[in-house]
Design an enzyme around this catalytic site. Sequence first.
Site, mmCIF file in Angstrom:
data_model
loop_
_atom_site.group_PDB
_atom_site.id
_atom_site.type_symbol
_atom_site.label_atom_id
_atom_site.label_comp_id
_atom_site.label_asym_id
_atom_site.label_seq_id
_atom_site.Cartn_x
_atom_site.Cartn_y
_atom_site.Cartn_z
ATOM 1 N N ASN A 22 7.821 5.001 3.743
ATOM 2 C CA ASN A 22 6.772 4.161 3.169
ATOM 3 C C ASN A 22 7.275 2.718 3.216
ATOM 4 O O ASN A 22 8.112 2.326 2.417
ATOM 5 C CB ASN A 22 6.513 4.598 1.713
ATOM 6 C CG ASN A 22 5.523 3.697 1.004
ATOM 7 O OD1 ASN A 22 4.836 2.889 1.640
ATOM 8 N ND2 ASN A 22 5.439 3.828 -0.307
ATOM 9 N N HIS A 81 0.079 6.660 -5.065
ATOM 10 C CA HIS A 81 1.425 6.128 -5.306
ATOM 11 C C HIS A 81 1.428 5.423 -6.663
ATOM 12 O O HIS A 81 0.438 4.811 -7.053
ATOM 13 C CB HIS A 81 1.813 5.157 -4.181
ATOM 14 C CG HIS A 81 3.255 4.799 -4.197
ATOM 15 N ND1 HIS A 81 3.783 3.895 -5.088
ATOM 16 C CD2 HIS A 81 4.306 5.247 -3.452
ATOM 17 C CE1 HIS A 81 5.083 3.803 -4.887
ATOM 18 N NE2 HIS A 81 5.432 4.611 -3.903
ATOM 19 N N GLY A 126 12.595 2.775 -6.464
ATOM 20 C CA GLY A 126 13.120 1.430 -6.221
ATOM 21 C C GLY A 126 14.160 0.972 -7.225
ATOM 22 O O GLY A 126 14.496 -0.210 -7.284
ATOM 23 N N GLY A 131 11.223 4.841 0.410
ATOM 24 C CA GLY A 131 10.750 3.462 0.401
ATOM 25 C C GLY A 131 11.836 2.540 0.917
ATOM 26 O O GLY A 131 12.052 2.411 2.129
ATOM 27 N N GLY A 132 12.564 1.919 0.005
ATOM 28 C CA GLY A 132 13.552 0.887 0.343
ATOM 29 C C GLY A 132 14.489 1.237 1.494
ATOM 30 O O GLY A 132 14.662 0.431 2.424
HETATM 31 C C1 PEP Z 1 8.391 5.056 -2.858
HETATM 32 O O1 PEP Z 1 7.954 3.930 -2.958
HETATM 33 O O2 PEP Z 1 7.627 6.012 -2.669
HETATM 34 C C2 PEP Z 1 9.829 5.242 -2.991
HETATM 35 C C3 PEP Z 1 10.267 6.463 -3.108
HETATM 36 O O3 PEP Z 1 10.588 4.123 -3.000
HETATM 37 P P1 PEP Z 1 12.198 4.054 -3.049
HETATM 38 O O4 PEP Z 1 12.709 5.004 -2.013
HETATM 39 O O5 PEP Z 1 12.510 2.636 -2.724
HETATM 40 O O6 PEP Z 1 12.598 4.456 -4.422
#
Ligand code: PEP
Length: 257
Positions: A10, A95, A173, A234-235
């Site tokens: 993502n 989300h 995050g 995500g990150g």
């Molecule tokens: C997300 O936004 O779905 C997510 C899991 O972000 P991160 O991996 O940065 O925690």
Amino acid sequence: MIGSKFIVANFKMNKTVHEAEEFLKNLVLNGKKWNLEVIICPTFLCLERALNICHKSGIKIGAQNCYFEKNGAFTGEVSAFMLSSVGAEYVILGHSERRTYFFETDDIINKKVISALENNLKPIICVGETEFERENGTEKEKIKSQIDFALKGAEPEQLDKVIIAYEPIWAIGTGKVVDYDDARKMFLFIKNHLVFRYGKNLADKIKLLYGGSINENNVKELLGIENIDGGLIGGASLDFSRFMSILNQAENSDKGE
Ligand code: PEP
């Protein structure tokens, strides 16, 4: 379907079209046929280019949101119908950032899920509790209610297209990862609930992902937990070498290497 595990990137509101294009070209040029279902979710702006770049590579493309009406006077929105018409295969829905910053309710998310399914998109439905709910021991109740709401009206024959991503909000995050034993219990709870609701055969068709601060150092352990079919990232998906490391480890997560 290629491998058994799913890895969903993502990108959120990150990467310009050019940057996303470069990332995807590198991923495709790498030439590896992953024994995984790899799904990249860039911004709407990149979808068509991403689909062209990844065409025939086995890498799948998803959107990060959609609207439930097919078309009309909904300025700024993009419908499931439109996503489907460009060839997107997946869409992330519900989300926590959409729920929090854009006030998406369970009802809105349910309408989006139904619209996605009607338009042949596979919804990746995000559910998760806040830190407060976890401290109060109401996390399971919250997850059950978000799942039940999101899937209201979905037909049994559509369930093999459904993916549920359990993402504790306090882990997104933040670098805080769920305790592995807590994760095992939560995924068992989700699986049992789906079995209770739909029966084992149908419940087994719904894929379950974990999301929340997955990185190259924890992905193998997390994906090795029972009832976890993959990860939503995500990150750590934004950096090419970290993402490659995650893919490589996810491939081996069943092997206990
Ligand atoms: C997300 O936004 O779905 C997510 C899991 O972000 P991160 O991996 O940065 O925690």
